[in-house]
Write a protein that holds these residues in place. Structure first.
Motif, PDB file in Angstrom:
ATOM      1  N   VAL A   9       0.849  -1.210   0.000  1.00 25.00           N
ATOM      2  CA  VAL A   9       0.000   0.000   0.000  1.00 25.00           C
ATOM      3  C   VAL A   9       0.873   1.244   0.000  1.00 25.00           C
ATOM      4  CG1 VAL A   9      -1.607   1.375   1.412  1.00 25.00           C
ATOM      5  CG2 VAL A   9      -2.019  -1.068   1.072  1.00 25.00           C
ATOM      6  N   ARG A  10       1.916   1.218   0.789  1.00 24.26           N
ATOM      7  CA  ARG A  10       2.776   2.391   0.935  1.00 24.26           C
ATOM      8  C   ARG A  10       3.785   2.534  -0.209  1.00 24.26           C
ATOM      9  NH1 ARG A  10       0.176   4.015   4.861  1.00 24.26           N
ATOM     10  NH2 ARG A  10      -0.250   2.873   6.753  1.00 24.26           N
ATOM     11  N   ALA A  65     -11.080  -9.194  -3.296  1.00 23.11           N
ATOM     12  CA  ALA A  65     -10.168  -9.644  -2.240  1.00 23.11           C
ATOM     13  C   ALA A  65     -10.174  -8.678  -1.058  1.00 23.11           C
ATOM     14  CB  ALA A  65      -8.756  -9.807  -2.796  1.00 23.11           C
ATOM     15  N   VAL A  66     -10.132  -7.387  -1.351  1.00 20.67           N
ATOM     16  CA  VAL A  66     -10.118  -6.391  -0.282  1.00 20.67           C
ATOM     17  C   VAL A  66     -11.441  -6.393   0.481  1.00 20.67           C
ATOM     18  CG1 VAL A  66      -9.971  -3.915   0.218  1.00 20.67           C
ATOM     19  CG2 VAL A  66      -8.357  -4.979  -1.373  1.00 20.67           C
ATOM     20  N   ALA A  67     -12.558  -6.486  -0.225  1.00 24.62           N
ATOM     21  CA  ALA A  67     -13.861  -6.545   0.444  1.00 24.62           C
ATOM     22  C   ALA A  67     -13.948  -7.771   1.347  1.00 24.62           C
ATOM     23  CB  ALA A  67     -14.988  -6.558  -0.584  1.00 24.62           C
ATOM     24  N   GLY A  68     -13.453  -8.905   0.863  1.00 21.72           N
ATOM     25  CA  GLY A  68     -13.432 -10.115   1.690  1.00 21.72           C
ATOM     26  C   GLY A  68     -12.558  -9.940   2.911  1.00 21.72           C
ATOM     27  N   SER A  69     -11.424  -9.294   2.738  1.00 23.89           N
ATOM     28  CA  SER A  69     -10.512  -9.042   3.853  1.00 23.89           C
ATOM     29  C   SER A  69     -11.184  -8.177   4.918  1.00 23.89           C
ATOM     30  CB  SER A  69      -9.248  -8.349   3.338  1.00 23.89           C
ATOM     31  OG  SER A  69      -8.429  -7.966   4.398  1.00 23.89           O
ATOM     32  N   VAL A  70     -11.813  -7.113   4.488  1.00 22.72           N
ATOM     33  CA  VAL A  70     -12.483  -6.213   5.430  1.00 22.72           C
ATOM     34  C   VAL A  70     -13.619  -6.933   6.147  1.00 22.72           C
ATOM     35  CG1 VAL A  70     -13.882  -4.106   5.613  1.00 22.72           C
ATOM     36  CG2 VAL A  70     -11.806  -4.120   4.219  1.00 22.72           C
ATOM     37  N   ALA A  71     -14.407  -7.712   5.418  1.00 21.92           N
ATOM     38  CA  ALA A  71     -15.517  -8.443   6.037  1.00 21.92           C
ATOM     39  C   ALA A  71     -15.004  -9.462   7.054  1.00 21.92           C
ATOM     40  CB  ALA A  71     -16.352  -9.138   4.969  1.00 21.92           C
ATOM     41  N   LEU A  72     -13.947 -10.185   6.716  1.00 25.12           N
ATOM     42  CA  LEU A  72     -13.376 -11.157   7.659  1.00 25.12           C
ATOM     43  C   LEU A  72     -12.833 -10.467   8.912  1.00 25.12           C
ATOM     44  CD1 LEU A  72     -11.502 -13.545   5.210  1.00 25.12           C
ATOM     45  CD2 LEU A  72     -13.417 -14.162   6.705  1.00 25.12           C
ATOM     46  N   ALA A  73     -12.160  -9.359   8.726  1.00 23.61           N
ATOM     47  CA  ALA A  73     -11.610  -8.641   9.878  1.00 23.61           C
ATOM     48  C   ALA A  73     -12.713  -8.074  10.768  1.00 23.61           C
ATOM     49  CB  ALA A  73     -10.686  -7.521   9.407  1.00 23.61           C
ATOM     50  N   ALA A  74     -13.762  -7.556  10.155  1.00 26.30           N
ATOM     51  CA  ALA A  74     -14.859  -6.978  10.927  1.00 26.30           C
ATOM     52  C   ALA A  74     -15.623  -8.035  11.705  1.00 26.30           C
ATOM     53  CB  ALA A  74     -15.811  -6.222  10.007  1.00 26.30           C
ATOM     54  N   HIS A  88     -15.037   2.016  10.980  1.00 20.22           N
ATOM     55  CA  HIS A  88     -13.643   2.396  11.277  1.00 20.22           C
ATOM     56  C   HIS A  88     -12.719   1.998  10.134  1.00 20.22           C
ATOM     57  CE1 HIS A  88     -14.023   3.974  15.323  1.00 20.22           C
ATOM     58  NE2 HIS A  88     -14.839   2.986  15.604  1.00 20.22           N
ATOM     59  N   PHE A  89     -12.928   0.812   9.582  1.00 24.03           N
ATOM     60  CA  PHE A  89     -12.086   0.344   8.479  1.00 24.03           C
ATOM     61  C   PHE A  89     -12.255   1.232   7.253  1.00 24.03           C
ATOM     62  CE2 PHE A  89     -12.338  -4.301  10.153  1.00 24.03           C
ATOM     63  CZ  PHE A  89     -11.482  -3.985  11.184  1.00 24.03           C
ATOM     64  N   LEU A  90     -13.482   1.641   6.977  1.00 24.75           N
ATOM     65  CA  LEU A  90     -13.716   2.529   5.835  1.00 24.75           C
ATOM     66  C   LEU A  90     -13.068   3.889   6.053  1.00 24.75           C
ATOM     67  CD1 LEU A  90     -17.413   1.627   4.985  1.00 24.75           C
ATOM     68  CD2 LEU A  90     -15.364   1.056   3.671  1.00 24.75           C
ATOM     69  N   ALA A  91     -13.132   4.400   7.275  1.00 25.35           N
ATOM     70  CA  ALA A  91     -12.482   5.674   7.578  1.00 25.35           C
ATOM     71  C   ALA A  91     -10.972   5.552   7.406  1.00 25.35           C
ATOM     72  CB  ALA A  91     -12.831   6.120   8.997  1.00 25.35           C
ATOM     73  N   SER A  92     -10.416   4.433   7.822  1.00 26.62           N
ATOM     74  CA  SER A  92      -8.983   4.190   7.658  1.00 26.62           C
ATOM     75  C   SER A  92      -8.610   4.161   6.178  1.00 26.62           C
ATOM     76  CB  SER A  92      -8.597   2.869   8.325  1.00 26.62           C
ATOM     77  OG  SER A  92      -7.265   2.534   8.048  1.00 26.62           O
ATOM     78  N   ALA A  93      -9.407   3.468   5.374  1.00 28.66           N
ATOM     79  CA  ALA A  93      -9.142   3.375   3.939  1.00 28.66           C
ATOM     80  C   ALA A  93      -9.201   4.750   3.283  1.00 28.66           C
ATOM     81  CB  ALA A  93     -10.137   2.427   3.277  1.00 28.66           C
ATOM     82  N   LYS A  94     -10.176   5.556   3.664  1.00 24.43           N
ATOM     83  CA  LYS A  94     -10.287   6.909   3.106  1.00 24.43           C
ATOM     84  C   LYS A  94      -9.069   7.745   3.482  1.00 24.43           C
ATOM     85  CE  LYS A  94     -15.311   7.123   2.910  1.00 24.43           C
ATOM     86  NZ  LYS A  94     -16.526   7.737   3.471  1.00 24.43           N
ATOM     87  N   ARG A 103      -3.976   4.618  10.366  1.00 20.01           N
ATOM     88  CA  ARG A 103      -3.819   3.822  11.589  1.00 20.01           C
ATOM     89  C   ARG A 103      -5.106   3.845  12.418  1.00 20.01           C
ATOM     90  NH1 ARG A 103       0.375   1.061  10.172  1.00 20.01           N
ATOM     91  NH2 ARG A 103       2.286   2.202   9.974  1.00 20.01           N
ATOM     92  N   LEU A 104      -5.448   2.696  12.952  1.00 21.60           N
ATOM     93  CA  LEU A 104      -6.616   2.570  13.829  1.00 21.60           C
ATOM     94  C   LEU A 104      -6.142   2.370  15.259  1.00 21.60           C
ATOM     95  CD1 LEU A 104      -8.789   0.116  11.715  1.00 21.60           C
ATOM     96  CD2 LEU A 104      -9.076   2.572  11.941  1.00 21.60           C
ATOM     97  N   GLU A 105      -6.858   2.966  16.177  1.00 21.31           N
ATOM     98  CA  GLU A 105      -6.549   2.735  17.590  1.00 21.31           C
ATOM     99  C   GLU A 105      -7.058   1.366  17.988  1.00 21.31           C
ATOM    100  OE1 GLU A 105      -7.565   5.822  20.305  1.00 21.31           O
ATOM    101  OE2 GLU A 105      -7.016   7.390  18.879  1.00 21.31           O
ATOM    102  N   ALA A 106      -6.408   0.746  18.942  1.00 23.44           N
ATOM    103  CA  ALA A 106      -6.817  -0.563  19.429  1.00 23.44           C
ATOM    104  C   ALA A 106      -8.198  -0.462  20.076  1.00 23.44           C
ATOM    105  CB  ALA A 106      -5.807  -1.093  20.446  1.00 23.44           C
ATOM    106  N   GLU A 107      -8.971  -1.514  19.905  1.00 24.37           N
ATOM    107  CA  GLU A 107     -10.297  -1.550  20.512  1.00 24.37           C
ATOM    108  C   GLU A 107     -10.174  -1.698  22.016  1.00 24.37           C
ATOM    109  OE1 GLU A 107     -13.345  -3.516  17.341  1.00 24.37           O
ATOM    110  OE2 GLU A 107     -12.189  -4.882  18.580  1.00 24.37           O
ATOM    111  N   THR A 108     -11.126  -1.121  22.711  1.00 26.20           N
ATOM    112  CA  THR A 108     -11.194  -1.291  24.165  1.00 26.20           C
ATOM    113  C   THR A 108     -12.429  -2.105  24.486  1.00 26.20           C
ATOM    114  OG1 THR A 108     -12.406   0.793  24.425  1.00 26.20           O
ATOM    115  CG2 THR A 108     -10.000   0.880  24.632  1.00 26.20           C
TER     116      THR A 108
END
Length: 109
Positions: A9-10, A65-74, A88-94, A103-108
């Motif tokens: 990505v980078r 592939a990316v949609a599947g990845s996001v769905a599996l992670a969510a 949160h994942f969509l905000a990160s992607a944007k 970067r996403l903060e860790a869930e609490t």
């Protein structure tokens, strides 16, 4: 494997793309991270080995592939968090799309 997909990505080079796919293959394609890596690989101009004639991926493969990845992670963890994770994942992607770190903060709990 997540690191390999993130590296692509980078810095979207062919070496990073192929490294991501190799790691997904080694892991058995059984995680969200693996499908993010496959998405990186399918973004290139060929799915064939570098020494073989080019075999271009279909244009929609990366998105699948990316949609599947996001769905599996969510879907990991408590189901009540799925919708919030997707947002949160969509905000990160944007953020990544406009040059941010994404970067996403860790869930609490």
């Amino acid at each position: 494997m997540r690191e390999a997909a993130e590296e692509w990505v980078r810095k979207p080079t062919d070496v990073h793309r192929r490294t991501a796919m190799k790691e997904a293959e080694t892991a058995g394609f059984d995680s969200a991270e693996a499908w993010a890596a496959v998405g990186a690989f399918w973004s290139g101009d060929s799915m064939a080995p570098p020494e073989a004639p080019k075999v271009p991926p279909q244009p929609h493969f990366t998105g699948l592939a990316v949609a599947g990845s996001v769905a599996l992670a969510a879907a990991r963890g408590p189901a009540v968090r799925r919708e919030g994770r997707l947002l949160h994942f969509l905000a990160s992607a944007k953020d990544i799309a406009v040059g941010g770190a994404g970067r996403l903060e860790a869930e609490t709990d």
